[in-house]
Design an enzyme around this catalytic site. Structure first.
Site, PDB file in Angstrom:
ATOM      1  N   SER A  13      -7.610   5.755   5.117  1.00 52.93           N
ATOM      2  CA  SER A  13      -7.488   5.802   3.659  1.00 52.93           C
ATOM      3  C   SER A  13      -8.735   5.113   3.110  1.00 52.93           C
ATOM      4  CB  SER A  13      -6.238   5.048   3.200  1.00 52.93           C
ATOM      5  OG  SER A  13      -5.103   5.560   3.836  1.00 52.93           O
ATOM      6  N   THR A  15      -9.786   3.033   1.089  1.00 54.46           N
ATOM      7  CA  THR A  15      -9.519   1.934   0.169  1.00 54.46           C
ATOM      8  C   THR A  15     -10.527   0.804   0.360  1.00 54.46           C
ATOM      9  OG1 THR A  15      -7.946   1.071   1.791  1.00 54.46           O
ATOM     10  CG2 THR A  15      -7.044   2.426   0.036  1.00 54.46           C
ATOM     11  N   SER A 254      -6.303  -6.591   7.551  1.00 52.40           N
ATOM     12  CA  SER A 254      -6.272  -5.407   6.687  1.00 52.40           C
ATOM     13  C   SER A 254      -7.172  -5.648   5.490  1.00 52.40           C
ATOM     14  CB  SER A 254      -4.844  -5.130   6.209  1.00 52.40           C
ATOM     15  OG  SER A 254      -4.491  -6.080   5.228  1.00 52.40           O
ATOM     16  N   LYS A 255      -7.491  -4.528   4.829  1.00 50.19           N
ATOM     17  CA  LYS A 255      -8.321  -4.642   3.632  1.00 50.19           C
ATOM     18  C   LYS A 255      -7.606  -5.502   2.596  1.00 50.19           C
ATOM     19  CE  LYS A 255      -9.546  -0.063   4.844  1.00 50.19           C
ATOM     20  NZ  LYS A 255      -9.051   1.312   4.693  1.00 50.19           N
ATOM     21  N   GLN A 256      -6.245  -5.369   2.589  1.00 51.09           N
ATOM     22  CA  GLN A 256      -5.464  -6.103   1.597  1.00 51.09           C
ATOM     23  C   GLN A 256      -5.622  -7.614   1.784  1.00 51.09           C
ATOM     24  OE1 GLN A 256      -4.235  -3.290   3.052  1.00 51.09           O
ATOM     25  NE2 GLN A 256      -4.567  -2.167   1.156  1.00 51.09           N
TER      26      GLN A 256
END
Ligand code: GLU
Length: 310
Positions: A13, A15, A254-256
């Site tokens: 994804s 993102t 994670s990117k988050q």
């Protein structure tokens, strides 16, 4: 499985840029495809447009290329494939498996509380079934989203379990009662966007994906995807979920949670780190990404007892 019929894919994804964790999934899917003498595809999963970052898709493709991970066909973008998802949705609606839902988040919360229903593992409410056709459908309200019945058949009793069993190449035998643990899930969101579950199932089938190799954080989605495959008459691929890379805080990278973008100045070191996360033995020093990858294919074949073309 013969090499000619092996198709794998990496489905990021966009993102944000690739980070150490997403490189693990990319590398594992590439290695498994090469180890089987199969094809490897890249699919940009940009259906959740509010979460997509402009330019992240091209950056990811550049990062993959710098690591020597080149797809065998031009990548596809899910944002350009809405007609295919629409056609699948219409089939599910006309076969009675999918139904329009008029509930807002607040409606779901209120109905679930009134009926004393539990939350799912991820803290989301399990849909209480308010708009199920068997319970009278939309009750005169307007349809917002479209959901798939998590039931063994469209006319099954309300609390019927939906056990889905599958075999993961790394995790072993798995099972989930999708009705009790997830409930009727969204295929098209109230904001009109396609849900990941529908897009991934349609695309894996249309692209002839025989083997899904991805991070273990996605394993929990697999039973929903198998249910959807069956409702659409599509084959179920083999699955291998790879170990997650944990950050210093012990949480999934994670990117988050702010994982750093992959440094491209030393692709061999980035690959070696991803290889360690995948449990590959240390490889002899390599002068280039291509050289490292060639050694890693042999190590992967030994690790997973894969013979080229088998
Ligand atoms: N697009 C998903 C993600 O980046 C992965 C989908 C998949 O591999 O099935 O988390």
């Amino acid at each position: 499985m013969s090499g000619a019929s092996y198709t794998g894919r990496f489905a990021p994804s966009p993102t944000g840029p690739l980070h150490a964790g997403s490189l693990v999934a990319a590398l594992a899917s590439w290695l498994d495809a090469r180890a089987h003498g199969g094809r490897w595809l890249v699919r940009i999963e940009d259906v959740d447009t509010p979460r997509c970052v402009p330019g992240a898709d091209e950056l990811i493709l550049k990062q993959l290329a710098a690591c020597g991970l080149l797809p065998d066909e031009p990548p596809v973008w899910q944002s350009r494939r809405g007609d295919l998802y629409q056609a699948a949705l219409e089939r599910l609606l006309s076969s009675g498996w999918a139904y329009p839902c008029g509930c807002s988040r607040r409606d779901i919360e209120a109905a679930a509380q009134a009926r004393g229903l539990a939350r799912s593992r991820h803290g989301e409410r399990i849909y209480p079934g308010t708009c199920r056709p068997a319970r009278g459908g939309l009750h005169g309200r307007e349809g917002r989203s479209v959901r798939l019945l998590a039931a063994p058949s469209p006319d099954a009793p309300e609390n019927a379990p939906l056990w889905i069993e599958w075999q993961d190449r790394r995790l072993g035998p798995q099972r989930q009662d999708v009705a009790a643990e997830v409930g009727d899930f969204v295929l098209r969101r109230a904001d009109g966007l396609w849900a990941y579950q529908l897009a991934v199932v349609v695309d894996d089938a249309l692209q002839g994906v025989s083997d899904v190799v991805r991070g273990e954080d996605l394993a929990d989605n697999t039973p929903r995807q198998i249910h959807l495959q069956r409702r659409l008459g599509l084959p179920t691929p083999r699955y291998l979920h790879t170990p997650l890379v944990l950050g210093a805080n012990g949480e999934k990278l994670s990117k988050q949670n702010g994982a750093a973008a992959l440094e491209l100045d030393d692709p061999v070191e980035a690959l070696a780190q991803a290889g360690r996360a995948l449990g590959l033995p240390p490889l002899a020093p390599a002068a280039s990404a291509a050289e490292w990858l060639a050694k890693a294919v042999a190590a992967w074949q030994a690790r997973w007892r894969v013979r080229d073309g088998v």
